[in-house]
Design a protein around this motif. Sequence first.
Motif, mmCIF file in Angstrom:
data_model
loop_
_atom_site.group_PDB
_atom_site.id
_atom_site.type_symbol
_atom_site.label_atom_id
_atom_site.label_comp_id
_atom_site.label_asym_id
_atom_site.label_seq_id
_atom_site.Cartn_x
_atom_site.Cartn_y
_atom_site.Cartn_z
ATOM 1 N N ALA A 149 103.539 15.199 54.419
ATOM 2 C CA ALA A 149 103.872 16.113 53.324
ATOM 3 C C ALA A 149 103.986 17.548 53.838
ATOM 4 C CB ALA A 149 102.811 16.022 52.228
ATOM 5 N N LEU A 150 103.082 17.941 54.731
ATOM 6 C CA LEU A 150 103.113 19.288 55.295
ATOM 7 C C LEU A 150 104.385 19.509 56.107
ATOM 8 C CD1 LEU A 150 101.858 22.011 55.975
ATOM 9 C CD2 LEU A 150 100.453 20.873 57.699
ATOM 10 N N ILE A 151 104.722 18.551 56.942
ATOM 11 C CA ILE A 151 105.912 18.690 57.783
ATOM 12 C C ILE A 151 107.183 18.653 56.945
ATOM 13 C CG2 ILE A 151 107.268 17.523 59.572
ATOM 14 C CD1 ILE A 151 104.639 16.856 60.950
ATOM 15 N N ASP A 152 107.216 17.835 55.882
ATOM 16 C CA ASP A 152 108.371 17.813 54.994
ATOM 17 C C ASP A 152 108.565 19.193 54.353
ATOM 18 O OD1 ASP A 152 108.948 15.215 55.587
ATOM 19 O OD2 ASP A 152 108.096 14.374 53.734
ATOM 20 N N GLY A 153 107.457 19.835 54.013
ATOM 21 C CA GLY A 153 107.553 21.190 53.459
ATOM 22 C C GLY A 153 108.100 22.180 54.463
ATOM 23 N N LEU A 154 107.691 22.042 55.710
ATOM 24 C CA LEU A 154 108.200 22.917 56.769
ATOM 25 C C LEU A 154 109.690 22.666 57.006
ATOM 26 C CD1 LEU A 154 105.236 22.750 59.325
ATOM 27 C CD2 LEU A 154 105.879 24.690 57.869
ATOM 28 N N ARG A 155 110.124 21.432 56.850
ATOM 29 C CA ARG A 155 111.553 21.135 57.004
ATOM 30 C C ARG A 155 112.378 21.936 56.007
ATOM 31 N NH1 ARG A 155 112.860 16.659 60.107
ATOM 32 N NH2 ARG A 155 111.210 15.084 60.414
#
Length: 221
Positions: free
Chosen positions: A210-216
């Motif tokens: 979820a964190l990395i998807d937000g960074l994307r």
Amino acid sequence: MGSEATPEPKPGPTRGRPPRLSRARTIDEALRLLDEGGLDALTMRRLADALNARAGALYRYFATKQGLLTAMAEQMLAGCGDVADSPDWAQTVTALAHRLRAALLAHRDGARVYAGTRSIGPNTLGFAETAVAALIKAGFAPDDAARAMFSIVHFTIGHTLEEQAAAGDLADFTPLRRALDPGTYPALAAADAALTDPSLATHFEFGLTALIDGLRVGVRK
């Protein structure tokens, strides 16, 4: 008939001096004591006794206990930054987060030791360099890349702190299940399977994704 040679006597036990005190040996012994008794039991005096040295001798290498903890944190990260180069920045930072979690879980109270330290050693800086470089290459501005790296590291530390604090308390979810009355807590009762899932690795993977998807989303702007 010739006389037999007298066998040489076997050497008896020697009373050698204890191994020479060094920074590296002190850190290794501190990590051993950490695994043995946990962070609360790790004191400079106990460490000195284990090294057969005077407590004052340790301050030659570490002026404070915090300095010792920082050195221990640096040692725990050995090899964590050595991940295969990937064109996908998300794959790189995901691998780094998993390596960091594994390194902290490898030692009792590892996350507590690491939290709050500010090492400038090659293990820590190498880990950060790999993460930030991958993020910059993906299009993040350098400052944003550093902040993204901190977000991933802080999430990993926080999750691992919870994992290690809850160790031993995850076997019996009976009290929680009894408390999840559908009439009072319908949403929680519906999420019973996740709330009582002992696989904290699953929770970690979900949160990290979820964190990395937000960074994307952020890098596309």
